[in-house]
Design a protein around this motif. Structure first.
Motif, PDB file in Angstrom:
ATOM      1  N   ALA A   1       1.370  -0.932  -0.271  1.00 26.26           N
ATOM      2  CA  ALA A   1      -0.175   0.356  -0.304  1.00 26.26           C
ATOM      3  C   ALA A   1       1.117   1.514  -0.219  1.00 26.26           C
ATOM      4  N   SER A   2       1.874   1.117   0.298  1.00 29.90           N
ATOM      5  CA  SER A   2       3.329   2.319   0.162  1.00 29.90           C
ATOM      6  C   SER A   2       3.916   2.690  -0.378  1.00 29.90           C
ATOM      7  N   ASP A   3       3.680   1.522  -1.765  1.00 30.80           N
ATOM      8  CA  ASP A   3       4.499   1.109  -3.160  1.00 30.80           C
ATOM      9  C   ASP A   3       5.947   0.757  -2.482  1.00 30.80           C
ATOM     10  N   ILE A   4       6.253  -0.362  -1.992  1.00 37.85           N
ATOM     11  CA  ILE A   4       7.072  -0.577  -1.484  1.00 37.85           C
ATOM     12  C   ILE A   4       7.301  -1.885  -2.899  1.00 37.85           C
ATOM     13  N   SER A   5       7.985  -2.260  -3.793  1.00 32.83           N
ATOM     14  CA  SER A   5       8.713  -3.604  -3.970  1.00 32.83           C
ATOM     15  C   SER A   5       8.924  -4.820  -3.489  1.00 32.83           C
ATOM     16  N   VAL A   6       7.235  -5.576  -3.843  1.00 36.91           N
ATOM     17  CA  VAL A   6       7.812  -6.823  -3.188  1.00 36.91           C
ATOM     18  C   VAL A   6       7.522  -8.073  -3.807  1.00 36.91           C
ATOM     19  N   THR A   7       8.411  -9.231  -4.155  1.00 38.84           N
ATOM     20  CA  THR A   7       7.456 -10.501  -4.857  1.00 38.84           C
ATOM     21  C   THR A   7       7.802 -11.535  -4.116  1.00 38.84           C
ATOM     22  N   SER A   8       7.667 -13.465  -4.139  1.00 39.87           N
ATOM     23  CA  SER A   8       7.568 -14.081  -3.083  1.00 39.87           C
ATOM     24  C   SER A   8       7.562 -14.709  -4.831  1.00 39.87           C
ATOM     25  N   PHE A   9       8.607 -15.959  -4.294  1.00 40.63           N
ATOM     26  CA  PHE A   9       8.751 -17.370  -5.453  1.00 40.63           C
ATOM     27  C   PHE A   9       9.205 -18.247  -4.631  1.00 40.63           C
ATOM     28  N   THR A  10       9.197 -18.691  -5.769  1.00 44.99           N
ATOM     29  CA  THR A  10      10.110 -20.144  -4.429  1.00 44.99           C
ATOM     30  C   THR A  10      10.708 -21.621  -5.796  1.00 44.99           C
ATOM     31  N   LEU A  11      12.187 -21.911  -4.554  1.00 45.98           N
ATOM     32  CA  LEU A  11      13.301 -22.632  -5.381  1.00 45.98           C
ATOM     33  C   LEU A  11      13.089 -23.905  -4.653  1.00 45.98           C
ATOM     34  N   ALA A  12      13.613 -24.727  -5.880  1.00 41.79           N
ATOM     35  CA  ALA A  12      13.019 -26.554  -5.629  1.00 41.79           C
ATOM     36  C   ALA A  12      15.047 -26.223  -5.266  1.00 41.79           C
ATOM     37  N   VAL A  13      15.320 -27.014  -3.989  1.00 39.86           N
ATOM     38  CA  VAL A  13      16.193 -26.773  -3.871  1.00 39.86           C
ATOM     39  C   VAL A  13      16.630 -29.089  -3.616  1.00 39.86           C
ATOM     40  N   ASP A  14      17.983 -29.495  -3.991  1.00 36.49           N
ATOM     41  CA  ASP A  14      18.231 -30.733  -3.891  1.00 36.49           C
ATOM     42  C   ASP A  14      18.975 -30.949  -2.528  1.00 36.49           C
ATOM     43  N   ARG A  15      18.553 -31.876  -2.081  1.00 34.50           N
ATOM     44  CA  ARG A  15      19.337 -32.075  -0.783  1.00 34.50           C
ATOM     45  C   ARG A  15      20.704 -32.770  -0.668  1.00 34.50           C
ATOM     46  N   ALA A  16      21.665 -32.140   0.042  1.00 33.76           N
ATOM     47  CA  ALA A  16      22.737 -32.570  -0.210  1.00 33.76           C
ATOM     48  C   ALA A  16      23.358 -34.018   0.081  1.00 33.76           C
ATOM     49  N   TYR A  17      22.099 -35.454   0.276  1.00 30.17           N
ATOM     50  CA  TYR A  17      22.188 -36.954   0.480  1.00 30.17           C
ATOM     51  C   TYR A  17      21.235 -37.433  -1.254  1.00 30.17           C
ATOM     52  N   SER A  18      21.100 -38.452  -1.081  1.00 27.58           N
ATOM     53  CA  SER A  18      20.274 -38.907  -1.620  1.00 27.58           C
ATOM     54  C   SER A  18      19.811 -40.635  -1.550  1.00 27.58           C
ATOM     55  N   ASN A  19      18.846 -41.379  -1.245  1.00 25.94           N
ATOM     56  CA  ASN A  19      18.110 -42.252  -1.269  1.00 25.94           C
ATOM     57  C   ASN A  19      19.263 -43.541  -1.872  1.00 25.94           C
ATOM     58  N   LYS A  20      19.112 -44.641  -0.674  1.00 26.75           N
ATOM     59  CA  LYS A  20      20.451 -45.154  -0.775  1.00 26.75           C
ATOM     60  C   LYS A  20      19.717 -46.477  -2.156  1.00 26.75           C
TER      61      LYS A  20
END
Length: 159
Positions: free
Chosen positions: A21-40
């Motif tokens: 409402a006070s004209d401040i720019s904002v954005t929301s987004f989602t990042l797909a981040v892989d975990r450091a380990y994998s399934n055995k």
């Protein structure tokens, strides 16, 4: 106290710029981040979908230069918000407030056209004393129009 979060992942959707409402720019987004380990058993890595919020010029930068699927690095801090949903249930949102975002893949790798990558050469780190600099200053009076390159437009930028 320390609250620092650094993640790297791919955008799950094109970011959209909004304004408060006070004209401040904002954005929301989602990042797909892989975990450091994998399934055995399967060898696959699990993916976390992490919500990120960017404000002001960072939000404008993200919306202007990033699209779905691009790899992005985010440096910021973790924030927890408590709110009440439409049914009156108390909820908690955990998100990263972005202080800095960076490109992690070239334009060509992310499906765009143009240059694969652009790396500027680092500036020389030599220190000149003032008298030596004045003596070796180049003369520009003999310049020619062919000595200058074309000015890049937004379409020519590597990002």
């Amino acid at each position: 106290m320390l609250n620092v979060a650094v993640i790297m992942g791919r955008l799950t959707a094109d970011p959209e710029l909004r304004h408060t409402a006070s004209d401040i720019s904002v954005t929301s987004f989602t990042l797909a981040v892989d975990r450091a380990y994998s399934n055995k058993n399967s060898g696959e890595r699990q993916t976390d979908f992490i919500d990120v919020v960017a404000w002001r010029s960072t939000a404008e930068f993200v919306c202007r230069y990033f699209t779905k699927g691009q790899m992005m690095a985010v440096n910021g801090s973790i924030q927890v918000r408590n709110y009440e949903d439409r049914q009156g249930n108390k909820r908690k949102a955990v998100e990263i407030i972005a202080d800095n975002v960076s490109f992690c893949s070239s334009k060509r790798e992310s499906g765009g056209s143009g240059y694969a990558s652009y790396e500027s050469e680092p500036a020389p780190r030599e220190q000149f004393s003032e008298p030596a600099f004045k003596e070796s200053a180049p003369a520009f009076s003999s310049g020619d129009a062919d000595d200058f390159g074309d000015i890049l437009t937004d379409d020519d930028l590597p990002f």
